[in-house]
Motif scaffolding. Sequence first.
Motif, PDB file in Angstrom:
ATOM      1  N   LYS A 125      32.094 -57.180   4.292  1.00  0.00           N
ATOM      2  CA  LYS A 125      32.161 -55.985   5.134  1.00  0.00           C
ATOM      3  C   LYS A 125      33.607 -55.732   5.539  1.00  0.00           C
ATOM      4  O   LYS A 125      34.279 -56.606   6.094  1.00  0.00           O
ATOM      5  N   GLU A 126      34.074 -54.537   5.246  1.00  0.00           N
ATOM      6  CA  GLU A 126      35.411 -54.109   5.660  1.00  0.00           C
ATOM      7  C   GLU A 126      35.261 -52.791   6.402  1.00  0.00           C
ATOM      8  O   GLU A 126      34.933 -51.761   5.807  1.00  0.00           O
ATOM      9  N   GLY A 127      35.488 -52.840   7.705  1.00  0.00           N
ATOM     10  CA  GLY A 127      35.282 -51.655   8.528  1.00  0.00           C
ATOM     11  C   GLY A 127      33.823 -51.250   8.518  1.00  0.00           C
ATOM     12  O   GLY A 127      32.948 -52.043   8.852  1.00  0.00           O
ATOM     13  N   GLN A 157      36.183 -63.713   6.461  1.00  0.00           N
ATOM     14  CA  GLN A 157      36.314 -62.306   6.836  1.00  0.00           C
ATOM     15  C   GLN A 157      36.763 -62.169   8.287  1.00  0.00           C
ATOM     16  O   GLN A 157      37.554 -61.291   8.618  1.00  0.00           O
ATOM     17  N   ASP A 158      36.286 -63.058   9.149  1.00  0.00           N
ATOM     18  CA  ASP A 158      36.711 -63.038  10.554  1.00  0.00           C
ATOM     19  C   ASP A 158      38.201 -63.324  10.685  1.00  0.00           C
ATOM     20  O   ASP A 158      38.926 -62.637  11.417  1.00  0.00           O
ATOM     21  N   GLU A 182      40.578 -62.950   8.466  1.00  0.00           N
ATOM     22  CA  GLU A 182      41.366 -61.847   7.921  1.00  0.00           C
ATOM     23  C   GLU A 182      41.415 -60.660   8.871  1.00  0.00           C
ATOM     24  O   GLU A 182      42.423 -59.944   8.935  1.00  0.00           O
ATOM     25  N   ALA A 183      40.329 -60.458   9.619  1.00  0.00           N
ATOM     26  CA  ALA A 183      40.259 -59.312  10.532  1.00  0.00           C
ATOM     27  C   ALA A 183      40.786 -59.644  11.929  1.00  0.00           C
ATOM     28  O   ALA A 183      40.814 -58.772  12.804  1.00  0.00           O
ATOM     29  N   ARG A 193      39.370 -61.702  14.037  1.00  0.00           N
ATOM     30  CA  ARG A 193      38.239 -61.880  14.962  1.00  0.00           C
ATOM     31  C   ARG A 193      38.024 -63.361  15.224  1.00  0.00           C
ATOM     32  O   ARG A 193      38.293 -64.207  14.366  1.00  0.00           O
ATOM     33  N   SER A 236      35.974 -66.632  15.302  1.00  0.00           N
ATOM     34  CA  SER A 236      34.971 -67.065  14.326  1.00  0.00           C
ATOM     35  C   SER A 236      33.851 -67.861  14.991  1.00  0.00           C
ATOM     36  O   SER A 236      33.822 -68.043  16.212  1.00  0.00           O
ATOM     37  N   TYR A 268      45.872 -64.949  17.835  1.00  0.00           N
ATOM     38  CA  TYR A 268      45.359 -63.565  17.897  1.00  0.00           C
ATOM     39  C   TYR A 268      45.910 -62.848  19.109  1.00  0.00           C
ATOM     40  O   TYR A 268      46.030 -63.432  20.178  1.00  0.00           O
TER      41      TYR A 268
END
Length: 305
Positions: free
Chosen positions: A132-134, A260-261, A263-264, A266, A268, A305
């Motif tokens: 999921k991206e965006g 994915q977390d 990279e974004a 977020r 984890s 972050y």
Amino acid sequence: MEIKTVAIIGLGAMGILYGSHLAKKMPQADLRIIADQQRIDRYIKDSIFCNGQQCEFHYVTPEEKTSPADLVLFTVKHSGLEDAIRAVKNQVGKNTLILSALNGITSEARISQIYGHDKVLYSVAQGMDAVKEGNRLTYAHMGFLCFGDREPGSSSSKVKRVADFFAKMEFPYLVDTDMPKRLWGKLMLNVGVNQAVAVYGSNYGVIQREGQARDTMIAAMREVIVLAEKEDIDLSEADLDYWLGVLSQLSPEGKPSMRQDVEAGRYSEVELFAGTVIELGKKYGITTPVNQSLYDQIKAVEVGY
């Protein structure tokens, strides 16, 4: 009692994946996506896409009065579980069944504390390679949802209700009569693959081929096997091989949720994975150096972050 209405809470990768599939198979009003109004406004404004197709979802706020859903699916991250439990209150009635597709081994017990053990079936999502991206989700393999009763060795009429519904919806599923072991097996998998790919910064390909990342993953999984024995769960090297086989079927370009977390930017679910292993290790006086190292490395990233 036939399942006709479904409520999904959580539009992350899994929520979009399951929601988009069911939306094509059932009347729009019978599939409810539960979200607060601010999220709903954003979903409508930006739209949600699955493999390039726009999803047409029916959104319902937690406050909206509806008849109870026949089936509630939890597809939130662990950090959102408490809010999600409160948000589905109006969806849960006398005959509602609940499946939690969350990672870890604790969400079913927490949901049961609020809504009762009689409503909650144990479940595990496996085999999906969604990214999921965006507001866009892509996947090659949907995987399947494995579920069953809380007590090993049984297969109740409630399990049959869900199985009959999934069969009608052409929704990939598997009924397991030893769900506690399945939950621990999935924990073992996540402890290995999610954390190794997050730390080594790549995709599934990095742990599908021989090398340091794969070795680290397997070593982390073996620490779970030792702890499972202390909890009277019969995990073995054969189970590790089974989950490695599951991993081998995923797209090498796919990425687990923790990667994915990272990279974004977020936070984890490291507390749910290495954190659980470390705490159980302390409980039983067993060292867990691989998971401790993975925990420290992921936390070091999150500090920035």
